[in-house]
Design a protein around this motif. Sequence first.
Motif, mmCIF file in Angstrom:
data_model
loop_
_atom_site.group_PDB
_atom_site.id
_atom_site.type_symbol
_atom_site.label_atom_id
_atom_site.label_comp_id
_atom_site.label_asym_id
_atom_site.label_seq_id
_atom_site.Cartn_x
_atom_site.Cartn_y
_atom_site.Cartn_z
ATOM 1 N N PHE A 13 52.313 66.748 82.095
ATOM 2 C CA PHE A 13 51.805 65.805 82.917
ATOM 3 C C PHE A 13 50.113 65.879 82.896
ATOM 4 O O PHE A 13 49.740 66.638 83.753
ATOM 5 N N ALA A 18 54.799 71.120 82.737
ATOM 6 C CA ALA A 18 55.729 71.044 83.524
ATOM 7 C C ALA A 18 56.899 72.034 83.163
ATOM 8 O O ALA A 18 57.656 72.790 83.650
ATOM 9 N N PRO A 37 63.105 78.208 91.267
ATOM 10 C CA PRO A 37 62.519 77.905 92.428
ATOM 11 C C PRO A 37 61.853 76.347 92.461
ATOM 12 O O PRO A 37 61.672 76.082 91.243
ATOM 13 N N SER A 38 61.328 76.019 93.592
ATOM 14 C CA SER A 38 60.837 74.643 93.511
ATOM 15 C C SER A 38 59.645 74.735 92.683
ATOM 16 O O SER A 38 58.691 75.606 92.431
ATOM 17 N N GLY A 39 59.385 73.730 91.876
ATOM 18 C CA GLY A 39 58.531 73.244 90.962
ATOM 19 C C GLY A 39 58.579 73.786 89.588
ATOM 20 O O GLY A 39 57.582 73.902 88.701
ATOM 21 N N CYS A 40 59.722 74.563 89.089
ATOM 22 C CA CYS A 40 59.876 75.411 88.050
ATOM 23 C C CYS A 40 60.239 74.251 86.805
ATOM 24 O O CYS A 40 60.004 74.953 85.597
ATOM 25 N N GLY A 41 60.578 73.098 86.998
ATOM 26 C CA GLY A 41 60.665 72.199 85.792
ATOM 27 C C GLY A 41 62.113 71.744 85.812
ATOM 28 O O GLY A 41 62.482 71.150 84.780
ATOM 29 N N LYS A 42 63.048 71.918 86.765
ATOM 30 C CA LYS A 42 64.495 71.668 86.662
ATOM 31 C C LYS A 42 64.607 70.426 86.532
ATOM 32 O O LYS A 42 65.379 69.937 85.544
ATOM 33 N N THR A 43 64.266 69.475 87.309
ATOM 34 C CA THR A 43 64.356 68.297 87.478
ATOM 35 C C THR A 43 63.741 67.456 86.312
ATOM 36 O O THR A 43 64.416 66.626 85.689
ATOM 37 N N THR A 44 62.518 67.905 86.053
ATOM 38 C CA THR A 44 61.923 67.181 84.675
ATOM 39 C C THR A 44 62.810 67.601 83.434
ATOM 40 O O THR A 44 62.860 66.414 82.738
ATOM 41 N N GLU A 159 70.464 68.767 92.120
ATOM 42 C CA GLU A 159 70.854 68.865 93.599
ATOM 43 C C GLU A 159 71.767 68.365 94.251
ATOM 44 O O GLU A 159 71.462 67.617 95.619
HETATM 45 P P1 ATP Z 1 62.248 71.126 92.906
HETATM 46 O O1 ATP Z 1 63.318 71.963 93.126
HETATM 47 O O2 ATP Z 1 61.324 71.147 94.038
HETATM 48 O O3 ATP Z 1 62.661 69.620 92.803
HETATM 49 P P2 ATP Z 1 61.716 71.378 89.874
HETATM 50 O O4 ATP Z 1 62.162 72.792 89.555
HETATM 51 O O5 ATP Z 1 62.983 70.369 89.770
HETATM 52 O O6 ATP Z 1 61.424 71.328 91.676
HETATM 53 P P3 ATP Z 1 59.974 69.693 88.821
HETATM 54 O O7 ATP Z 1 60.221 68.346 89.809
HETATM 55 O O8 ATP Z 1 60.853 69.512 87.394
HETATM 56 O O9 ATP Z 1 60.506 70.788 89.336
HETATM 57 O O10 ATP Z 1 58.493 69.669 88.452
HETATM 58 C C1 ATP Z 1 58.002 70.609 87.664
HETATM 59 C C2 ATP Z 1 56.464 70.761 87.687
HETATM 60 O O11 ATP Z 1 55.972 69.413 87.121
HETATM 61 C C3 ATP Z 1 55.806 70.621 89.318
HETATM 62 O O12 ATP Z 1 54.479 71.346 89.120
HETATM 63 C C4 ATP Z 1 55.622 69.047 89.593
HETATM 64 O O13 ATP Z 1 54.543 69.125 90.506
HETATM 65 C C5 ATP Z 1 55.259 68.456 88.201
HETATM 66 N N1 ATP Z 1 55.490 67.336 88.171
HETATM 67 C C6 ATP Z 1 56.772 66.672 88.244
HETATM 68 N N2 ATP Z 1 56.798 65.365 88.065
HETATM 69 C C7 ATP Z 1 55.433 64.944 87.841
HETATM 70 C C8 ATP Z 1 54.743 63.639 87.392
HETATM 71 N N3 ATP Z 1 55.518 62.536 87.591
HETATM 72 N N4 ATP Z 1 53.508 63.700 87.707
HETATM 73 C C9 ATP Z 1 52.654 64.868 87.734
HETATM 74 N N5 ATP Z 1 53.170 66.234 87.655
HETATM 75 C C10 ATP Z 1 54.857 66.242 87.956
#
Ligand code: ATP
Length: 350
Positions: A13, A18, A37-44, A159
């Motif tokens: 991004f 990510a 952990p939060s922000g590690c890229g799972k959802t992406t 989740e």
């Molecule tokens: P959580 O458990 O908090 O949902 P996650 O592991 O699912 O976290 P992601 O949502 O995949 O994490 O985000 C991974 C990284 O990408 C984070 O640093 C987030 O801020 C960044 N990110 C996600 N979506 C976007 C976007 N649309 N634009 C910019 N950065 C993004």
Amino acid sequence: MAKVSIDRLKKQFGPSVAVSDFSLDIADGELVAFLGPSGCGKTTTLRMIAGFIEPTEGSIYIGGDDVTHVPVHKRNTGMVFQRYALFPHMTVAENVAFGLQMRKIPAAERDKRIGVALDMVRMTQFRDRYPRQLSGGQQQRVAIARALAIQPKVFLLDEPLSNLDAKLRLDVREEIRSLQRDLGLTTIFVTHDQEEALAISDRMAIMYDGKVQQVGPPNFLYEKPANLFVADFLGKMNFFDGRMTEASRFNTDNGIALTVDGAISSTNKVGVRPERVSLSTEAVGHNALPGIVESAVYLGPVINVRVRLDGGDVIGCQLPNTAESASRPVMAGARIHACFSPEDCVVFSE
Ligand code: ATP
């Protein structure tokens, strides 16, 4: 159902990465949890598999077909979100029907599938209610029914239990696992809750900072963590800093000589799980480290004890609450030995 192959997936991004170099094969009918952990890229990663996010690099295959650039509605994935995402102005049955209407499934077949899906999640009696008339657990069951009604090739859950209270989390988790097994659903389950991942998955992919750290069955990752992050994220671990001086011999920086299982290597850290440490007034076995009990916290089924070892390190022990330990409680200030076997030492080289 279908197998899923993810090949060197990357998502950037702007300047921030990510997800990078994410590769994984998921077998037909397997449940893999993405844990981190939060922000590690799972959802992406999950959203790239579903088709909501376009990857920067890499490929995604479902059932052998390259779907990397195929739009969401043509991938045939069933997705369940943390916040249910039900349409508030539609009844339960209408919510489940929605995906089937979009796919132009004929009315008779549609009604049959709605009935089967609601039956699977035990929501048939609520088919004419609106989401606001349902509890959180019931709404999530409807979301699951909606995802399954389209007979997806892959079942994706982001989740899905986060908004439910503790008791309901367990119930819905068990329902998801049993449905997944009965239907042979290829499933990816995103969570940041390690107990949830351990309990539900065939394999787990542990993620940190956009990268997969280790993939494997829950017990393997717990017993043989590949690195310090996995060891520390999955359960608790005591760490000793030092170095190997000869095969099976690790000298800590605080002057303790440990016997470990392994050849001489460049390792500089050794870990041992608290539940693998026992306490004894006598020096028993290879690693019997003398010290003084700093604290003992009674937690019902287990007792957490912290021992300050001679030399300065503090080691945590988790003792089972047995009849014997109940009759002779560990007291703060007592001199004791913290004991563990060489096989319980995990050696790390980073
Ligand atoms: P959580 O458990 O908090 O949902 P996650 O592991 O699912 O976290 P992601 O949502 O995949 O994490 O985000 C991974 C990284 O990408 C984070 O640093 C987030 O801020 C960044 N990110 C996600 N979506 C976007 C976007 N649309 N634009 C910019 N950065 C993004």
